[in-house]
Design a protein around this motif. Structure first.
Motif, PDB file in Angstrom:
ATOM      1  N   ILE A 285      -1.190   6.973   1.706  1.00 21.65           N
ATOM      2  CA  ILE A 285      -0.504   5.890   2.406  1.00 21.65           C
ATOM      3  C   ILE A 285      -1.190   5.560   3.721  1.00 21.65           C
ATOM      4  O   ILE A 285      -1.438   4.394   4.025  1.00 21.65           O
ATOM      5  CB  ILE A 285       0.978   6.255   2.639  1.00 21.65           C
ATOM      6  N   LEU A 286      -1.537   6.598   4.498  1.00 14.99           N
ATOM      7  CA  LEU A 286      -2.204   6.360   5.779  1.00 14.99           C
ATOM      8  C   LEU A 286      -3.722   6.318   5.635  1.00 14.99           C
ATOM      9  O   LEU A 286      -4.417   5.840   6.524  1.00 14.99           O
ATOM     10  CB  LEU A 286      -1.808   7.435   6.787  1.00 14.99           C
ATOM     11  N   GLY A 287      -4.235   6.857   4.529  1.00 18.76           N
ATOM     12  CA  GLY A 287      -5.669   6.784   4.265  1.00 18.76           C
ATOM     13  C   GLY A 287      -6.513   7.771   5.029  1.00 18.76           C
ATOM     14  O   GLY A 287      -7.742   7.657   5.048  1.00 18.76           O
ATOM     15  N   ASN A 288      -5.886   8.773   5.668  1.00 18.20           N
ATOM     16  CA  ASN A 288      -6.648   9.748   6.447  1.00 18.20           C
ATOM     17  C   ASN A 288      -5.913  11.082   6.460  1.00 18.20           C
ATOM     18  O   ASN A 288      -5.021  11.293   7.289  1.00 18.20           O
ATOM     19  CB  ASN A 288      -6.849   9.243   7.880  1.00 18.20           C
TER      20      ASN A 288
ATOM     21  N   LEU B 192       0.236  15.971   3.438  1.00 15.04           N
ATOM     22  CA  LEU B 192      -1.130  15.724   2.976  1.00 15.04           C
ATOM     23  C   LEU B 192      -1.218  14.560   1.998  1.00 15.04           C
ATOM     24  O   LEU B 192      -2.064  13.674   2.153  1.00 15.04           O
ATOM     25  CB  LEU B 192      -1.709  16.996   2.348  1.00 15.04           C
ATOM     26  N   PRO B 193      -0.366  14.508   0.950  1.00 18.90           N
ATOM     27  CA  PRO B 193      -0.422  13.350   0.047  1.00 18.90           C
ATOM     28  C   PRO B 193      -0.124  12.027   0.748  1.00 18.90           C
ATOM     29  O   PRO B 193      -0.783  11.016   0.466  1.00 18.90           O
ATOM     30  CB  PRO B 193       0.643  13.685  -1.013  1.00 18.90           C
ATOM     31  N   ILE B 194       0.867  12.001   1.630  1.00 17.07           N
ATOM     32  CA  ILE B 194       1.207  10.755   2.319  1.00 17.07           C
ATOM     33  C   ILE B 194       0.075  10.330   3.253  1.00 17.07           C
ATOM     34  O   ILE B 194      -0.300   9.155   3.298  1.00 17.07           O
ATOM     35  CB  ILE B 194       2.537  10.906   3.084  1.00 17.07           C
TER      36      ILE B 194
ATOM     37  N   SER C 215       0.830  -1.207   0.000  1.00 15.32           N
ATOM     38  CA  SER C 215       0.000   0.000   0.000  1.00 15.32           C
ATOM     39  C   SER C 215       0.862   1.253   0.000  1.00 15.32           C
ATOM     40  O   SER C 215       0.570   2.226  -0.708  1.00 15.32           O
ATOM     41  CB  SER C 215      -0.919  -0.012   1.232  1.00 15.32           C
ATOM     42  N   ALA C 216       1.947   1.239   0.808  1.00 18.03           N
ATOM     43  CA  ALA C 216       2.843   2.391   0.850  1.00 18.03           C
ATOM     44  C   ALA C 216       3.509   2.607  -0.504  1.00 18.03           C
ATOM     45  O   ALA C 216       3.628   3.742  -0.985  1.00 18.03           O
ATOM     46  CB  ALA C 216       3.895   2.198   1.939  1.00 18.03           C
ATOM     47  N   MET C 217       3.959   1.514  -1.136  1.00 19.28           N
ATOM     48  CA  MET C 217       4.615   1.640  -2.440  1.00 19.28           C
ATOM     49  C   MET C 217       3.631   2.150  -3.502  1.00 19.28           C
ATOM     50  O   MET C 217       4.000   2.950  -4.370  1.00 19.28           O
ATOM     51  CB  MET C 217       5.188   0.290  -2.869  1.00 19.28           C
ATOM     52  N   GLU C 218       2.395   1.690  -3.429  1.00 21.97           N
ATOM     53  CA  GLU C 218       1.379   2.199  -4.354  1.00 21.97           C
ATOM     54  C   GLU C 218       1.134   3.683  -4.120  1.00 21.97           C
ATOM     55  O   GLU C 218       0.974   4.456  -5.067  1.00 21.97           O
ATOM     56  CB  GLU C 218       0.077   1.409  -4.176  1.00 21.97           C
TER      57      GLU C 218
END
Length: 314
Positions: free
Chosen positions: A120-123, A114-116, A6-9
């Motif tokens: 990546i964190l979904g929130n 904000l993008p991460i 998920s992080a790599m995506e």
């Protein structure tokens, strides 16, 4: 393994948009002012709308989650460590040392955070407490020190006015206010015909931020000042390695966090240095190349360490 994938995506999504900005700058699409325009629009218009839109729907207990204590103490710790190392090894003058400390502790909660947090964190709301903490606490303290060390005096009026010049902070505080009022009255106090355009504008924030960052990479020549190289790499190591380790120790052993909360604390601690530090350096005309190179190096290395954190903790 799923968390690492998920992080790599997430990095892939972010990287493609950044690359699009870099290519646009290289091909001179939008002209020489394109990056400036995107930065200004995202900073003054889209990002405040995004933070308002996110926070207006969040519960106040989630906005000011105890994890903010981890962010605060881990940031303060690396700032103090840099000042100690400067005293022993680098011997930078007080204004430059202040820029170094800010480079070490100030998180890029907007352009990269904000993008991460989103992909990546979904929130994306996870960056809100950090943003409020930095703009309401670290910025006034840093500017006060720079005032004293460069001018020999403190302009209390200018320091007090700083939060009023931060659109992200204003958007966040308005969102928090609406969240409180929604909880108080039991319904959304902002009608849809006002909320919908705010949401539409806010949706443009992350793409504009990432494309503007990609544009900023075109033609960059880092590390021209050889004398600052040891301090620059020390700043990057403190920011991307030491701060996440401290955040993990605080979150796991002191606060007792586990699972997604622990993961979020450590990932956000590994964010690169915020670009605001360069703005502060430019305003006082001190440590500008130091600030710029520290931001660039920490930004280039941050994805590596966030990937490692994802592999270990997600």
């Amino acid at each position: 393994m799923a968390g690492l994938i998920s992080a790599m995506e997430g990095f892939c999504v972010i990287g493609i948009v950044i690359a699009a900005g870099y290519i646009a700058a290289r091909m001179r699409i939008g002209g020489p002012q394109a990056q400036y325009v995107l930065n200004r629009l995202s900073f003054f218009v889209a990002s405040p709308c995004l933070m308002f839109d996110i926070l207006a729907d969040e519960k106040i207990t989630e906005i000011f989650h105890p994890s903010i204590l981890v962010a605060f103490f881990s940031a303060m710790a690396v700032g103090v460590i840099f000042l100690i190392l400067n005293r022993i090894f680098f011997h930078l003058k007080a204004p430059d040392a202040t820029i170094g400390a800010l480079n070490s502790l100030y998180l890029n909660s907007n352009n990269i955070g904000l993008p991460i947090a989103t992909y990546i964190l979904g929130n994306p709301a996870l960056v809100a407490p950090i943003l409020v903490m930095q703009q309401a606490l670290f910025t006034p303290i840093g500017l006060t020190v720079l005032d004293v060390t460069t001018k020999g005096k403190v302009s209390a009026k200018e320091i007090a006015k700083q939060p009023l010049h931060q659109p992200l902070l204003i958007g966040s505080l308005l969102g928090i206010l609406v969240s409180l009022l929604n909880a108080r009255f039991g319904f959304s106090i902002v009608p849809n015909f006002i909320r919908d355009p705010i949401s539409m504008i806010g949706d443009a924030a992350v793409p504009m931020i990432l494309m503007a960052f990609g544009m900023s990479l075109h033609g960059t020549k880092p590390l021209q000042n050889k004398g600052n190289i040891p301090a620059i790499f020390t700043v990057a190591a403190l920011k991307n390695i030491v701060m996440p380790i401290i955040a993990f120790l605080l979150a796991y052993f002191v606060m007792g966090f586990r699972g997604t909360v622990l993961y979020g604390c450590v990932v956000l601690a590994a964010l690169p240095t915020g670009q605001n530090v360069y703005n502060y350096a430019a305003r006082y005309n001190v440590g500008m190349t130091f600030a710029r190179d520290g931001i660039l190096i920490s930004t280039m290395t941050s994805p590596i360490f966030i990937a490692i954190i994802a592999a270990l903790l997600s």
